[in-house]
Design a protein around this motif. Structure first.
Motif, mmCIF file in Angstrom:
data_model
loop_
_atom_site.group_PDB
_atom_site.id
_atom_site.type_symbol
_atom_site.label_atom_id
_atom_site.label_comp_id
_atom_site.label_asym_id
_atom_site.label_seq_id
_atom_site.Cartn_x
_atom_site.Cartn_y
_atom_site.Cartn_z
ATOM 1 N N MET A 2 0.822 -1.198 0.000
ATOM 2 C CA MET A 2 0.000 0.000 0.000
ATOM 3 C C MET A 2 0.870 1.267 0.000
ATOM 4 S SD MET A 2 -3.065 0.415 -0.245
ATOM 5 C CE MET A 2 -4.499 1.331 0.121
ATOM 6 N N ILE A 3 1.984 1.223 0.734
ATOM 7 C CA ILE A 3 2.882 2.379 0.785
ATOM 8 C C ILE A 3 3.510 2.621 -0.571
ATOM 9 C CG2 ILE A 3 5.010 3.241 1.817
ATOM 10 C CD1 ILE A 3 4.224 1.799 4.374
ATOM 11 N N LEU A 5 2.172 1.996 -3.487
ATOM 12 C CA LEU A 5 1.167 2.579 -4.370
ATOM 13 C C LEU A 5 0.958 4.066 -4.066
ATOM 14 C CD1 LEU A 5 -1.527 -0.245 -4.538
ATOM 15 C CD2 LEU A 5 0.058 0.467 -6.324
ATOM 16 N N ILE A 6 0.964 4.410 -2.784
ATOM 17 C CA ILE A 6 0.808 5.823 -2.402
ATOM 18 C C ILE A 6 2.012 6.625 -2.884
ATOM 19 C CG2 ILE A 6 0.715 7.402 -0.436
ATOM 20 C CD1 ILE A 6 -0.982 5.272 1.000
ATOM 21 N N ALA A 7 3.217 6.096 -2.711
ATOM 22 C CA ALA A 7 4.426 6.787 -3.152
ATOM 23 C C ALA A 7 4.422 6.951 -4.660
ATOM 24 C CB ALA A 7 5.664 6.020 -2.696
ATOM 25 N N CYS A 9 1.770 7.129 -6.604
ATOM 26 C CA CYS A 9 0.740 8.127 -6.914
ATOM 27 C C CYS A 9 1.268 9.541 -6.668
ATOM 28 C CB CYS A 9 -0.495 7.846 -6.081
ATOM 29 S SG CYS A 9 -1.850 8.979 -6.434
ATOM 30 N N LEU A 10 1.968 9.748 -5.553
ATOM 31 C CA LEU A 10 2.537 11.057 -5.255
ATOM 32 C C LEU A 10 3.613 11.434 -6.265
ATOM 33 C CD1 LEU A 10 2.793 10.934 -1.372
ATOM 34 C CD2 LEU A 10 1.159 12.214 -2.759
ATOM 35 N N GLN A 13 1.992 12.721 -9.385
ATOM 36 C CA GLN A 13 1.459 14.063 -9.200
ATOM 37 C C GLN A 13 2.561 15.119 -9.241
ATOM 38 O OE1 GLN A 13 -0.806 14.011 -5.600
ATOM 39 N NE2 GLN A 13 -2.625 13.145 -6.582
#
Length: 85
Positions: A2-3, A5-7, A9-10, A13
């Protein structure tokens, strides 16, 4: 997982901001009024004077100083307005 995927995504961006460009627009300078930059008249100081004339001279000198301070305050205000535009 999960971490990661968040990284990811960031990261995506952040890379979207890389195509910006800065454009500088020249703004014409607004000249200061002539009344603010004109020379303040100095009262004449006589070679010999009485105590009463000395008091009158002090009033004239303080008046000239006050005018200079008002002009400086107006110049500061004009500079603030110029900076905010």
């Amino acid at each position: 997982m999960m971490i990661a995927l968040i990284a990811l995504c960031l990261l995506v961006q952040l890379s979207g901001c890389s195509n910006t460009r800065t454009v500088y627009v020249k703004v014409p300078a607004v000249p200061l009024p002539v009344s603010l930059t004109a020379e303040t008249p100095q009262p004449a100081i006589p070679d010999s004077m009485t105590w009463g004339e000395s008091l009158d001279l002090n009033v004239s000198l303080l008046s000239a100083l006050g005018q200079c301070n008002r002009d400086k305050a107006d110049i500061r205000e004009a500079e603030k307005q110029r900076a905010s535009q």
